[in-house]
Write a protein that holds these residues in place. Structure first.
Motif: not given
Lengths: 260, 22
Positions: A33-42, A62-67, A74-75, B15-18
């Motif tokens: 699973e890739d939970l991604g990094q914080e996105d600068e535009l979140a 939802l939260v903006l992330r960088h995968f 979106l995560a 945290g999981r991508q949608l």
């Protein structure tokens, strides 16, 4: 994978196949699973969603992330349950080619420039550029910062990149699609800028802008509606919803949403 | 009206991508 397998043997082909195989493997592994990094535009996206009431019941879903694979996406902002509504895009923010009919004189000018043969995706591309040019403080002008400058479409590939797929049907298809789009643009401009200069300032409708808008539609448009009537289906651009797995390289192991 | 709502088909941990499911 099929296209890549058919390409001639080369170091590039082997690297592409290895990357695709690794991507597939990640989908199959529970611990991949890739939970991604914080996105600068979140924070900006959070504010956009709150301002335009995109979250049902005002609850942040939802939260903006960088995968790592697929980039911006979106995560879940918290643990979510099956059946939860995570996003509601109001009608006023949805963009379809029907928006063009709200501009006085545009239908006649379009018909004079290109007849009635314009593809709906081209009309929606025009609607997007118009929406951005018309209202600099509007929601779509504001949302542009979340759209990629170079959407992941083969229409943006340089000929050097295309040649890596020589001997596949893709090269001919991409070349033909680019040519058809260039012809559509040449039919519309400068004709529309001369007919309706207030609506179509040339700088906002250059070939570069037109190609950008078309590839946004191509990679982010959602086909909705219609039910049993296919002719009632239409492609729409929906802000924020387009961040749900827009990238062809995103992992698809979590098929979790439906559009209703 | 043509408003779009997106509903989860399955539970998703934080945290999981949608992803859209076509």
């Amino acid at each position: 994978l099929r296209l890549c397998s058919k390409a001639p043997h080369s170091a590039t082909r082997e690297a592409n196949l290895a990357a695709l195989a690794a991507s597939r493997q990640r989908l199959l592994q529970a611990d991949g699973e890739d939970l991604g990094q914080e996105d600068e535009l979140a924070d900006e996206l959070r504010a956009f969603c709150a301002r335009h009431a995109l979250w049902p019941h005002g609850t942040e879903t939802l939260v903006l992330r960088h995968f790592r694979v697929g980039g911006r996406g979106l995560a879940a902002a918290a643990d979510l349950s099956a059946g939860d509504t995570v996003l509601a895009v109001p009608e006023s923010l949805l963009l379809s080619s029907e928006r063009l009919s709200s501009y006085d004189g545009l239908a006649a000018a379009l018909s004079a420039a290109a007849g009635d043969s314009l593809h709906d995706d081209v009309r929606l591309s025009l609607a997007l550029l118009l929406e951005i040019a018309r209202d600099q403080a509007g929601a779509w002008a504001e949302y542009c910062r979340f759209l990629p400058e170079r959407p992941p479409s083969a229409l943006h590939w340089a000929s050097r990149q295309l040649q890596r797929l020589a001997h596949t049907p893709l090269v001919g298809r991409v070349t033909a699609a680019r040519e058809a789009l260039r012809e559509a643009h040449a039919a519309l401009f400068p004709a529309l800028s001369l007919a309706l200069p207030q609506l179509f300032p040339p700088a906002s409708f250059s070939w570069r802008r037109f190609l950008w808008a078309y590839t946004v539609v191509q990679t982010r448009g959602l086909v909705v509606g219609g039910g049993a009537e296919p002719r009632a289906r239409r492609t729409v651009l929906a802000p924020v919803a387009d961040l749900l797995n827009y990238s062809p390289t995103s992992p698809l192991a979590w098929p979790s949403l439906e559009a209703a | 009206t043509l408003a779009l709502t997106f509903r989860l088909l399955s539970a998703v941990p934080a945290g999981r991508q949608l992803c859209l499911y076509y």
